[in-house]
Write a protein that holds these residues in place. Structure first.
Motif, PDB file in Angstrom:
ATOM      1  N   TRP A 195       0.766  -1.108  -0.112  1.00  0.00           N
ATOM      2  CA  TRP A 195       0.001   0.105   0.011  1.00  0.00           C
ATOM      3  C   TRP A 195       0.834   1.058   0.033  1.00  0.00           C
ATOM      4  CZ3 TRP A 195      -4.650  -0.824  -1.617  1.00  0.00           C
ATOM      5  CH2 TRP A 195      -5.275  -1.898  -0.938  1.00  0.00           C
ATOM      6  N   ALA A 196       1.833   1.232   0.838  1.00  0.00           N
ATOM      7  CA  ALA A 196       2.697   2.391   1.098  1.00  0.00           C
ATOM      8  C   ALA A 196       3.362   2.508  -0.437  1.00  0.00           C
ATOM      9  CB  ALA A 196       3.409   2.263   2.074  1.00  0.00           C
ATOM     10  N   SER A 197       3.886   1.432  -0.847  1.00  0.00           N
ATOM     11  CA  SER A 197       4.586   1.734  -2.201  1.00  0.00           C
ATOM     12  C   SER A 197       3.771   1.940  -3.527  1.00  0.00           C
ATOM     13  CB  SER A 197       5.265   0.384  -2.511  1.00  0.00           C
ATOM     14  OG  SER A 197       6.151   0.012  -1.499  1.00  0.00           O
ATOM     15  N   GLY A 198       2.503   2.225  -3.373  1.00  0.00           N
ATOM     16  CA  GLY A 198       1.473   2.730  -4.413  1.00  0.00           C
ATOM     17  C   GLY A 198       0.683   1.739  -4.926  1.00  0.00           C
ATOM     18  N   ALA A 199       0.402   0.685  -4.422  1.00  0.00           N
ATOM     19  CA  ALA A 199      -0.653  -0.413  -4.740  1.00  0.00           C
ATOM     20  C   ALA A 199      -2.051   0.406  -4.681  1.00  0.00           C
ATOM     21  CB  ALA A 199      -0.552  -1.520  -3.796  1.00  0.00           C
ATOM     22  N   GLU A 200      -2.721   0.052  -5.835  1.00  0.00           N
ATOM     23  CA  GLU A 200      -4.061   0.495  -5.661  1.00  0.00           C
ATOM     24  C   GLU A 200      -5.273  -0.580  -5.234  1.00  0.00           C
ATOM     25  OE1 GLU A 200      -4.807   2.109  -9.663  1.00  0.00           O
ATOM     26  OE2 GLU A 200      -3.195   3.340  -9.563  1.00  0.00           O
ATOM     27  N   ALA A 201      -5.035  -1.602  -5.315  1.00  0.00           N
ATOM     28  CA  ALA A 201      -5.647  -2.868  -4.777  1.00  0.00           C
ATOM     29  C   ALA A 201      -4.735  -4.114  -4.763  1.00  0.00           C
ATOM     30  CB  ALA A 201      -6.745  -3.173  -5.916  1.00  0.00           C
ATOM     31  N   VAL A 202      -5.147  -4.715  -3.367  1.00  0.00           N
ATOM     32  CA  VAL A 202      -4.431  -5.997  -3.055  1.00  0.00           C
ATOM     33  C   VAL A 202      -5.350  -6.844  -2.758  1.00  0.00           C
ATOM     34  CG1 VAL A 202      -2.610  -6.724  -1.427  1.00  0.00           C
ATOM     35  CG2 VAL A 202      -2.648  -4.219  -2.212  1.00  0.00           C
ATOM     36  N   SER A 203      -4.832  -8.337  -3.207  1.00  0.00           N
ATOM     37  CA  SER A 203      -5.513  -9.517  -2.867  1.00  0.00           C
ATOM     38  C   SER A 203      -4.386 -10.612  -2.332  1.00  0.00           C
ATOM     39  CB  SER A 203      -6.185 -10.071  -3.815  1.00  0.00           C
ATOM     40  OG  SER A 203      -5.658 -10.651  -4.949  1.00  0.00           O
ATOM     41  N   ILE A 204      -4.977 -11.575  -1.472  1.00  0.00           N
ATOM     42  CA  ILE A 204      -4.107 -12.622  -0.693  1.00  0.00           C
ATOM     43  C   ILE A 204      -4.880 -13.926  -1.320  1.00  0.00           C
ATOM     44  CG2 ILE A 204      -2.878 -13.554   1.156  1.00  0.00           C
ATOM     45  CD1 ILE A 204      -2.699 -11.071   2.389  1.00  0.00           C
ATOM     46  N   ASN A 205      -4.289 -14.699  -2.036  1.00  0.00           N
ATOM     47  CA  ASN A 205      -4.761 -16.062  -2.452  1.00  0.00           C
ATOM     48  C   ASN A 205      -6.398 -15.799  -3.074  1.00  0.00           C
ATOM     49  OD1 ASN A 205      -2.447 -17.108  -1.366  1.00  0.00           O
ATOM     50  ND2 ASN A 205      -3.338 -18.595   0.003  1.00  0.00           N
ATOM     51  N   GLY A 206      -6.506 -14.697  -3.608  1.00  0.00           N
ATOM     52  CA  GLY A 206      -7.869 -14.344  -4.178  1.00  0.00           C
ATOM     53  C   GLY A 206      -8.770 -13.737  -3.157  1.00  0.00           C
ATOM     54  N   GLN A 207      -8.334 -13.166  -2.076  1.00  0.00           N
ATOM     55  CA  GLN A 207      -9.166 -12.626  -1.108  1.00  0.00           C
ATOM     56  C   GLN A 207      -8.621 -11.137  -1.181  1.00  0.00           C
ATOM     57  OE1 GLN A 207     -11.441 -14.257   0.666  1.00  0.00           O
ATOM     58  NE2 GLN A 207     -12.038 -12.570   2.051  1.00  0.00           N
TER      59      GLN A 207
END
Length: 298
Positions: A195-207
């Motif tokens: 998030w701090a590096s500029g990600a706009e959306a994140v998921s873990i194992n499809g979650q």
């Protein structure tokens, strides 16, 4: 002097080849002790052996045979009668399971349709309330809609020789890293670093992760929004792929992940992707916020 008659020599008898095993041969030839043989002969002479001689004994034997035959016949008849009943009960149970499974599938399909309808109504409400072009952006940032675009793929896995950590409670220890396993706080740092590096959306194992998502430990499992995850943990992040990867690896959280790899054997792999796809969050519930009302309206 009278001549002595010649002495005839008796030819030597050939010895038996099993002469050295006389005891074993005797046992084989006389397997039944003589005492048993005498007892059997005595009983036969006295008429005690064989079939019963008196009428009463014969009637008793016949009655016993009839009773045994009756028990076997009744048992077979009961088994034959019960077989169709058991088969019918089994068929009824299978039919009930099939009906309940079909009903559950229909309910699940209904839930999916209602969830899609709620999401569509939420997007429509945002547009009608004056959100305009920002409505889609709000939905993306809130995790309410599916997203895709360039980004990175980060795979984090336990060490090859990872142990379970014995009987220790992870909630009372510093975590799993010293056992070669990825802990919940490791994933927390990874996600926060993205998030701090500029990600706009994140998921873990499809979650899909939202502002309300929680990453925590429960026993030996890592939960994301109360759903257990199984390693390897695949983290997808939408953003400026190359710059996002560089910023993350140079950040404190990226260096922390590198230290886990060097010191505890945690396996990691990061790659820049041209297009990654993230699903919408299962449910986005607003617990506190209220819609803004115009002055003079209730």
């Amino acid at each position: 002097m009278p001549q002595q008659p010649p002495v005839r020599s008796t030819p030597a008898r050939a010895s038996r080849p099993d002469a050295s095993m006389s005891l074993l041969t005797n046992v084989m030839d006389h397997s039944l002790d003589d005492g048993y043989a005498e007892a059997a002969a005595r009983k036969q002479a006295e008429g005690a052996g064989g079939m019963p001689k008196t009428l009463r004994a014969k009637l008793g034997l016949a009655a016993g045979l009839v009773l045994a035959a009756l028990v076997v016949t009744v048992g077979a008849a009961q088994a034959r009668i019960a077989a169709p009943v058991v088969a019918k009960e089994r068929e009824d149970l299978i039919d009930r399971i099939d009906r309940e499974t079909e009903a559950a599938d229909k309910l699940e399909s209904t839930v999916d349709e209602l969830r899609d309808d709620v999401s569509a109504r939420q997007r429509e409400a945002l547009r009608e309330s004056g959100g305009g072009d920002q409505a889609e952006l709000v939905g993306i940032l809130a995790g309410a809609v599916e997203v895709h675009g360039p980004g990175i793929k980060l795979v984090v896995d336990d060490a090859k020789e990872a142990s379970t950590g014995g009987d220790s409670d992870p909630r009372e220890t510093s975590g799993f890293s010293d056992t070669g396993r990825v802990r919940d706080r490791d994933l927390q740092r990874v996600v926060n670093g993205l998030w701090a590096s500029g990600a706009e959306a994140v998921s873990i194992n499809g979650q899909r992760l939202t502002a309300l998502s929680a990453i925590r430990a429960a026993g030996d499992a890592i939960l994301v929004d109360n759903k257990p995850l199984v390693p390897p943990y695949t983290v997808l992040a939408v953003g400026d792929g190359k710059n996002l990867s560089t910023r993350f690896q140079d950040s404190a959280d990226g260096l922390y992940l590198h230290a886990l790899q060097e010191n505890f054997g945690i396996r990691t792999a990061i790659s820049v992707e041209d297009d990654v796809r993230l699903p919408a969050a299962p449910s986005v519930i607003v617990r506190t916020a209220q819609p803004r009302t115009e002055k003079g309206t209730s």
